[in-house]
Design an enzyme around this catalytic site. Structure first.
Site, PDB file in Angstrom:
ATOM      1  N   GLU A 126       1.185  -1.079   0.233  1.00 42.68           N
ATOM      2  CA  GLU A 126      -0.570   0.223   0.189  1.00 42.68           C
ATOM      3  C   GLU A 126       0.679   1.332  -0.188  1.00 42.68           C
ATOM      4  O   GLU A 126       0.673   2.226  -0.712  1.00 42.68           O
ATOM      5  CB  GLU A 126      -0.781   0.521   1.284  1.00 42.68           C
ATOM      6  CG  GLU A 126      -2.146  -0.940   0.954  1.00 42.68           C
ATOM      7  CD  GLU A 126      -1.832  -2.371   1.631  1.00 42.68           C
ATOM      8  OE1 GLU A 126      -0.743  -2.410   1.660  1.00 42.68           O
ATOM      9  OE2 GLU A 126      -3.139  -3.082   1.333  1.00 42.68           O
ATOM     10  N   HIS A 185     -10.639  -4.679  10.175  1.00 41.50           N
ATOM     11  CA  HIS A 185     -11.650  -4.766   9.309  1.00 41.50           C
ATOM     12  C   HIS A 185     -12.296  -3.935   9.266  1.00 41.50           C
ATOM     13  O   HIS A 185     -13.331  -3.177   8.188  1.00 41.50           O
ATOM     14  CB  HIS A 185     -11.885  -5.785   8.341  1.00 41.50           C
ATOM     15  CG  HIS A 185     -11.038  -6.666   8.051  1.00 41.50           C
ATOM     16  ND1 HIS A 185      -9.589  -6.895   8.587  1.00 41.50           N
ATOM     17  CD2 HIS A 185     -10.286  -6.262   6.522  1.00 41.50           C
ATOM     18  CE1 HIS A 185      -9.078  -8.138   7.524  1.00 41.50           C
ATOM     19  NE2 HIS A 185      -9.532  -7.216   6.617  1.00 41.50           N
TER      20      HIS A 185
END
Lengths: 405, 345
Positions: free
Chosen positions: A141, A210
């Site tokens: 990322e 998450h």
């Protein structure tokens, strides 16, 4: 009555210079004990308007959401019936239209290409535009976000997808240092027209990592703009606006909203990134919310209406900067504010919004601003526990009742 | 200092002797005489061969001139090119010395990281680039900026925080940018420029393949400079992977000066030979003496050529040394004069 107030607000938004004292409706109402939201609407030329037609709306007025049936205005589906689609399809439609329009728009992220995106937002785009324009990246990322920034500095308009917003924590170095700051530290020589988007928020038992709400972590980054979509209509409009913007924009989507269905116009439209959305005009209390909590608020609103309350619901949409114009107008009307957010209590969007309202509209408040946020805990896995960490409609009803005492 | 001794004018068949007298008048130049390049006009060679400057390998006899390659190939430069290289390196050195003077006189503030000693790397690479090629640097970026063509005046003004600086005084020492010269920064955190450089290389490939904008010279190349400390950082490895995966036109140049502030490269790295990490990702890894501008230039030419032709990235490890501390605020106690690493200069 609500329409009259809207028109009054419109008039104050017109370019003609007006006597601002006449429009201090807030202080006028307070000076009469016992009155509650009964106003005399006076135009700047002294006449009282007697018709509120659609043509009197200035184009700067916020478009109503078509989420609730009663508020569906004619103008948004005036020319054609429109087409129905789900929120993730609306995002894809917006993205595809912008990629057709401008060949420098490209997508990069994990599984955006051949897989079509983990939430299918980019489905079919790689086949249409090729593997370089819809780039499947390795799981890195920080580096591919930085790559997007480098590409944005050198003429492209990348849309970087975080498979889950939480993964962008790994890209925080690039988002904070480069995305937010390079336009400034380069003395304005480079612009960073990047869009960083992805699903965040609390889902259905996805576990703590998450279920993060990154808008609260990113809000301090100078130079970054943040928006949150909540309906197919505003998802497509905000996606297009974010891509066309020369500023770095973070577009927050929500995991649980991707399958919302709505009828959106066939013709092209782009929404304003800095505008909030009037979901339900009202008189008694201003409820400020965004993303998934909008639906909890609207559910609570049904209960509240049955109990005799008239809440004004605003989906703030623009998380940074806040649309203080719309919010201020509402505060000046209702004098009571409730913020409902999914962020944690500490350091969330709500706490910043509260501070902004206090700074700007203190004199118009009749009650302390209430803020309902998620609990300051990691989101539990168990469904019942998870429910308790997030604001539920019953709590919203109770909060409104308390504010309006 | 071999960076300067590398540039010698060859008068066939005998090497010119060191010139005796003329010391440079600028007070901040090191007091060494550069052989052959005095102010008196050089005599034309009598044998009709072009004047050549060759790298120190040739002079020390390790590599005979013209044996494998013709005299006009990689190891040699013409007099004009040599003067360009020389001027660039001297400008870099003088500039940094002036920064030090201003800082210690209390006219410049903050973190200032000087490039003294590493000039051959900047000059060797950047002087081969075109205007459309990009350079990405670190906080040790003054000389990269000057080599890339940013006027020294603009860089110095930036260091004083003036609006006439290249970034209007908003960036400072560690954030040198120039859109006209394609200098994409200037980054304060190590490693964070490498993904940006990868993005610029991606743009170059995108322009060629998607936008169908072709350049007869080949792809626009991006050169990313960073240090030995950065080579233990995740962003370095992630970008090596992506650059090779997509064959991006980028050159990763490691300025290995053996020290990351006070951390010796040998104490921080399991395998200190950084060039070896290139082949681990499928790209060539080259090691070069970073104090010899002609050697650096030779390697750079090859790497830039590869990138332009679309053959992908190269990892170049330049062993070099910084003559000053990490920054002007660094007491620099750990590197003592006479230690082993200075011997390779």
């Amino acid at each position: 009555m609500a329409a009259a107030l809207q028109t009054a607000a419109l008039l104050s938004a017109s370019p003609n210079p007006i006597d601002s004292r006449r429009f201090r409706l807030g202080s006028f109402a307070r000076s009469l004990p016992g009155t509650r939201a009964s106003f005399l609407v006076v135009r700047s030329d002294g006449s009282i308007p007697n018709s509120f037609t659609a043509s009197s709306r200035s184009e700067k007025f916020i478009t109503n959401a078509v989420a609730t049936k009663s508020n569906a205005p004619a103008s948004s589906t005036a020319s054609k019936p429109g087409h129905e689609l789900l929120l993730f399809e609306a995002l894809r439609e917006g993205l595809e239209e912008e990629m057709d329009r401008d060949p420098t728009v490209c997508v990069m992220g994990e599984d955006v290409g051949h897989y079509g995106g983990s939430y299918k937002v980019t489905k079919g785009l790689a086949t249409k535009y090729g593997d370089l324009r819809v780039l499947d990246t390795p799981i890195a990322e920080n580096s591919f976000t930085g790559m997007g920034i480098g590409a944005a500095m050198t003429g492209l308009r990348p849309v970087v997808e975080g498979m889950n917003m939480g993964f962008l924590l790994l890209a925080y170095n690039q988002i904070s240092n480069n995305c937010g700051m390079l336009h400034y530290t380069s003395g304005g020589q480079f612009k960073i027209p990047i869009v960083i988007r992805g699903p965040g928020g609390v889902g259905r038992q996805l576990g703590a990592e998450h279920s993060q709400r990154l808008e609260s972590y990113f809000q301090s980054i100078p130079g970054l703009q943040m928006v949150a979509c909540s309906t197919p209509y505003n998802a497509k409009g905000l996606m297009k606006a974010a891509i066309r913007s020369d500023n770095p924009v973070v577009l927050f989507e929500h995991v649980l909203l991707y399958n919302l269905k709505e009828r959106i116009p066939d013709e092209e439209y782009v929404l304003c990134l800095e505008e909030a959305e009037m979901v339900r005009p009202g008189e008694h209390v201003t409820i400020l919310t965004y993303s998934r909590m909008r639906y909890h608020v609207m559910q609570a609103a049904k209960t509240l209406v049955n109990k005799g309350y008239d809440p004004e619901v605003i989906d703030i949409r623009s998380l940074k900067p806040f649309d203080l114009y719309t919010i201020g107008k509402s505060v000046k009307k209702t004098h009571r504010v409730l913020i409902v957010e999914e962020c944690m209590r500490t350091g969330g969007i709500g706490s910043s919004l509260r501070a902004a309202i206090i700074d700007n509209f203190w004199d118009y408040l009749d009650a302390p601003i209430m803020c309902l946020s998620s609990q300051d805990v990691p989101t539990p896995y168990a469904g019942t526990l998870e429910e308790w960490t997030v604001v539920q409609p019953a709590q919203i009803v109770a909060a409104v009742e308390q504010i309006c005492k | 200092m071999s960076a300067f001794s590398a540039v010698r004018i060859l008068f066939p068949p005998v090497v010119a002797a060191r010139s005796a007298g003329e010391k440079p008048s600028a007070p901040f130049l090191p007091s060494l005489a550069v052989p052959g390049l005095t102010r008196s006009p050089l005599r034309a060679p009598r044998l009709g061969r072009p004047l050549l400057a060759v790298s120190s390998d040739v002079l020390s006899g390790q590599k005979p001139l013209g044996s494998n390659s013709s005299p006009s190939s990689h190891a040699a430069v013409s007099r004009e090119e040599a003067l360009v290289l020389y001027e660039d390196m001297v400008l870099g050195r003088v500039f940094e010395d002036m920064c030090a003077q201003m800082y210690y006189r209390g006219k410049m503030f903050g973190f200032v990281h000087l490039y003294n000693g590493q000039e051959a790397v900047s000059t060797g690479f950047i002087k081969l680039l075109e205007a459309t090629d990009s350079v990405v640097s670190t906080y040790r970026d003054h000389v990269h900026a000057v080599s890339k063509g940013v006027p020294a005046r603009a860089v110095m003004a930036e260091l004083f925080g003036k609006t006439t600086g290249c970034c209007r005084g908003q960036g400072g020492s560690m954030h040198m940018f120039s859109s006209t010269h394609n200098l994409l920064g200037g980054f304060a955190f190590i490693g964070e420029g490498i993904p940006v450089a990868t993005g610029a290389a991606f743009s170059s490939k995108y322009r060629h393949e998607v936008l169908k904008q072709s350049n007869p010279k080949g792809l626009d190349v991006t050169v990313a400079f960073f240090g030995d400390g950065t080579c233990n950082n995740g962003q370095f490895f992630e970008c090596l992977n992506m650059a090779q995966l997509w064959k991006l036109p980028i050159i990763f140049v490691v300025e290995n000066n053996l020290w990351a502030i006070g951390m010796s490269h040998l104490r921080a790295t399991s395998d200190p030979e950084i060039w070896k990490k290139g082949p681990a990702f499928g790209m060539p890894g080259v090691h070069v003496d970073g104090m010899d501008v002609l050697k650096v230039r030779e390697v750079a030419m090859e790497a830039i050529g590869r990138a332009r032709r679309g053959e992908g990235p190269t990892l170049v490890e330049c062993e070099t040394y910084r003559f000053r501390g990490h920054s002007l605020a660094d007491p620099d106690e750990l590197r003592k004069a006479g230690k082993l690493e200075i011997l390779f200069i």
